[in-house]
Motif scaffolding. Structure first.
Motif, PDB file in Angstrom:
ATOM      1  N   GLY A   1      14.510  14.350  11.630  1.00  0.00           N
ATOM      2  CA  GLY A   1      14.014  13.122  12.248  1.00  0.00           C
ATOM      3  C   GLY A   1      12.493  13.057  12.331  1.00  0.00           C
ATOM      4  O   GLY A   1      11.939  12.099  12.857  1.00  0.00           O
ATOM      5  N   GLY A   2      11.825  14.092  11.842  1.00  0.00           N
ATOM      6  CA  GLY A   2      10.371  14.124  11.849  1.00  0.00           C
ATOM      7  C   GLY A   2       9.803  14.881  13.035  1.00  0.00           C
ATOM      8  O   GLY A   2      10.478  15.091  14.049  1.00  0.00           O
ATOM      9  N   ALA A   3       8.581  15.300  12.888  1.00  0.00           N
ATOM     10  CA  ALA A   3       7.900  16.089  13.920  1.00  0.00           C
ATOM     11  C   ALA A   3       7.504  15.245  15.123  1.00  0.00           C
ATOM     12  O   ALA A   3       7.470  15.735  16.249  1.00  0.00           O
ATOM     13  CB  ALA A   3       6.661  16.752  13.320  1.00  0.00           C
ATOM     14  N   LYS A   4       7.234  13.976  14.900  1.00  0.00           N
ATOM     15  CA  LYS A   4       6.713  13.105  15.953  1.00  0.00           C
ATOM     16  C   LYS A   4       7.614  13.062  17.188  1.00  0.00           C
ATOM     17  O   LYS A   4       7.141  13.170  18.315  1.00  0.00           O
ATOM     18  CB  LYS A   4       6.516  11.698  15.392  1.00  0.00           C
ATOM     19  CG  LYS A   4       5.835  10.742  16.328  1.00  0.00           C
ATOM     20  CD  LYS A   4       5.605   9.404  15.639  1.00  0.00           C
ATOM     21  CE  LYS A   4       4.906   8.428  16.548  1.00  0.00           C
ATOM     22  NZ  LYS A   4       4.680   7.145  15.882  1.00  0.00           N
ATOM     23  N   ILE A   5       8.913  12.931  16.972  1.00  0.00           N
ATOM     24  CA  ILE A   5       9.836  12.826  18.106  1.00  0.00           C
ATOM     25  C   ILE A   5       9.888  14.129  18.890  1.00  0.00           C
ATOM     26  O   ILE A   5       9.958  14.123  20.118  1.00  0.00           O
ATOM     27  CB  ILE A   5      11.256  12.385  17.651  1.00  0.00           C
ATOM     28  CG1 ILE A   5      12.138  12.094  18.866  1.00  0.00           C
ATOM     29  CG2 ILE A   5      11.904  13.415  16.758  1.00  0.00           C
ATOM     30  CD1 ILE A   5      11.671  10.952  19.733  1.00  0.00           C
ATOM     31  N   LEU A   6       9.831  15.269  18.202  1.00  0.00           N
ATOM     32  CA  LEU A   6       9.852  16.550  18.909  1.00  0.00           C
ATOM     33  C   LEU A   6       8.576  16.730  19.735  1.00  0.00           C
ATOM     34  O   LEU A   6       8.628  17.222  20.855  1.00  0.00           O
ATOM     35  CB  LEU A   6      10.016  17.708  17.931  1.00  0.00           C
ATOM     36  CG  LEU A   6      11.344  17.759  17.180  1.00  0.00           C
ATOM     37  CD1 LEU A   6      11.383  18.976  16.275  1.00  0.00           C
ATOM     38  CD2 LEU A   6      12.514  17.770  18.136  1.00  0.00           C
ATOM     39  N   LYS A   7       7.465  16.322  19.169  1.00  0.00           N
ATOM     40  CA  LYS A   7       6.196  16.430  19.897  1.00  0.00           C
ATOM     41  C   LYS A   7       6.197  15.524  21.128  1.00  0.00           C
ATOM     42  O   LYS A   7       5.598  15.857  22.143  1.00  0.00           O
ATOM     43  CB  LYS A   7       5.029  16.090  18.981  1.00  0.00           C
ATOM     44  CG  LYS A   7       4.821  17.134  17.898  1.00  0.00           C
ATOM     45  CD  LYS A   7       3.718  16.732  16.944  1.00  0.00           C
ATOM     46  CE  LYS A   7       3.546  17.762  15.844  1.00  0.00           C
ATOM     47  NZ  LYS A   7       2.514  17.359  14.882  1.00  0.00           N
ATOM     48  N   ARG A   8       6.890  14.412  21.058  1.00  0.00           N
ATOM     49  CA  ARG A   8       6.951  13.469  22.175  1.00  0.00           C
ATOM     50  C   ARG A   8       7.734  14.040  23.358  1.00  0.00           C
ATOM     51  O   ARG A   8       7.422  13.743  24.503  1.00  0.00           O
ATOM     52  CB  ARG A   8       7.586  12.157  21.710  1.00  0.00           C
ATOM     53  CG  ARG A   8       7.422  11.022  22.703  1.00  0.00           C
ATOM     54  CD  ARG A   8       8.012   9.719  22.219  1.00  0.00           C
ATOM     55  NE  ARG A   8       7.516   9.346  20.907  1.00  0.00           N
ATOM     56  CZ  ARG A   8       8.220   8.680  19.987  1.00  0.00           C
ATOM     57  NH1 ARG A   8       9.453   8.306  20.231  1.00  0.00           N
ATOM     58  NH2 ARG A   8       7.706   8.385  18.821  1.00  0.00           N
TER      59      ARG A   8
END
Length: 84
Positions: A40-47
């Motif tokens: 799902g991409g790194a962005k969601i985990l970083k959020r």
């Protein structure tokens, strides 16, 4: 390696540089080395780094995902904090 963490300790790991921990159903998972693999991409985990991401996780994943990746990513559990 399985440790007990407070929610505050997990919140200190809210960036990739700090280890990027999340909580799923009281389990603590270190995602620093998984960020670039996440479909799902790194962005969601970083959020959700440093937070309880149970609601978001279960919205998009089923139990098989946690069974597959959990053992290598889990670093401990959130311990109950004393309430005064």
């Amino acid at each position: 390696m399985s440790e007990s963490f407070t929610a505050k300790q997990v919140s200190e790991h809210n960036t990739v540089d700090n280890g990027l921990y999340i909580i799923i159903d009281s389990g603590v998972y270190a995602l620093k080395d998984f960020v670039d693999e996440h479909p799902g991409g790194a962005k969601i985990l970083k959020r959700v780094g440093g937070k309880d991401a149970s609601k978001q996780f279960w919205k998009y994943h089923n139990e098989s995902v946690l069974k597959k990746y959990g053992p290598k990513l889990k670093v401990g559990d959130v311990k109950e904090e004393a309430k005064l």
